[in-house]
Design an enzyme around this catalytic site. Sequence first.
Site, mmCIF file in Angstrom:
data_model
loop_
_atom_site.group_PDB
_atom_site.id
_atom_site.type_symbol
_atom_site.label_atom_id
_atom_site.label_comp_id
_atom_site.label_asym_id
_atom_site.label_seq_id
_atom_site.Cartn_x
_atom_site.Cartn_y
_atom_site.Cartn_z
ATOM 1 N N CYS A 257 0.823 -1.205 0.000
ATOM 2 C CA CYS A 257 0.000 0.000 0.000
ATOM 3 C C CYS A 257 0.858 1.257 0.000
ATOM 4 C CB CYS A 257 -0.929 -0.015 1.216
ATOM 5 S SG CYS A 257 -1.903 1.488 1.356
ATOM 6 N N CYS B 82 -0.470 4.064 2.125
ATOM 7 C CA CYS B 82 -0.248 3.937 3.572
ATOM 8 C C CYS B 82 1.212 4.207 3.920
ATOM 9 C CB CYS B 82 -0.585 2.524 4.054
ATOM 10 S SG CYS B 82 -2.070 1.835 3.345
ATOM 11 N N ASP B 83 2.133 3.675 3.107
ATOM 12 C CA ASP B 83 3.529 3.615 3.533
ATOM 13 C C ASP B 83 4.487 4.468 2.712
ATOM 14 O OD1 ASP B 83 2.719 1.744 5.406
ATOM 15 O OD2 ASP B 83 2.932 0.079 4.009
#
Length: 317
Positions: free
Chosen positions: A135, A138-139
């Site tokens: 992701c 997300c990261d």
Amino acid sequence: MAENHYKVVIIGSGPAGWTAAIYAARANLSPLVLQGTQPGGQLTITTDVENFPGFPEGIMGPELMEKFQAQAERFGTKVVYDTVTDVDFSKRPFTVVADEGTYTADTVIVATGASAKWIGLESEKKLMGHGVSSCATCDGAFFRGKEVIVVGGGDTAMEEANFLTRFCAKVVVVHRRDSLRASKIMQDRAFANPKIEFIWDTAIEEIVGSKETGVTGVKLKNLKTGEVSDFATQGVFVAIGHQPNTGIFEGKLELHPNGYLKVKPGTASTNVEGVFGCGDVTDHHYRQAITAAGTGCMAAMDAEKYLEALEATATPV
Ligand code: NAP
């Protein structure tokens, strides 16, 4: 009926689940949505959604899902943050067992979606959260100024690669063939991005690093020549598609050989009367928020019809 009984229980809270809830709630069926481990579904781990009609400027995935939820709640949907672990569709009312409680239902709408696939390497598992991710949204910010790899050749891979260039110094797409599966517009965007490079006909054999150092490199195998080489990188984003979340329905609902939930063409009906399926869990082809929402609407309307017929047969003449 018991306190935990509902006419409609919806399992899953992505575009399909919320749309089913909006329609069921507006039909006065007071549905329950069991949100699952990833409330809002896959759109909550994406950034700009540019192709959902009605938002000409685009909208952030999580915000779109908040709007879906607010609309479902406005008409009386009950929402519980709970994850389903088991179901019994062999007798009526149906039983839905979740971490926090057990619910019974006259109809169940399965909208459990699909989850990211992994390559399947031991090293991938070991370094997950230590440089390995599925992701970018997300990261990605953890990789500011770094060089990373994206694995895959589909739209997700191109989207992840493009997004990562906001943070990373360089993004290398590693794909197992010599042409992309991604749509033309996504390909063009990736090819035009000066920070994105491609390595073709290549698979990742191993991800190198430790929990202490994070990812330091990968072993790449050229699938045409068989040659294995070391390649330095600081992150690996796996973007190779999805698998349906149907584990709890195995042996209880009819599934396709690839694990997707079977519905009768043109309807949301599964092989169990009163249980309906919608969204990505039933769709290995289109997998779009808008198609998921469309089939969520179908599931709620099919459930409503089913409940009407049930009531008609239960009412003494
Ligand atoms: P996908 O289209 O199934 O693509 C998966 C990619 O990963 C393919 O290139 C595939 O290679 C590769 N792959 C699969 N298994 C692999 C493995 N074990 N090792 C290495 N590579 C592997 O999945 P997706 O990209 O997640 O897209 C899914 C659907 O969502 C599509 O319909 C897509 O259009 C849609 N989507 C749309 C957008 C958008 O429009 N903004 C964004 C994301 C997704 P091969 O090509 O060789 O099979």
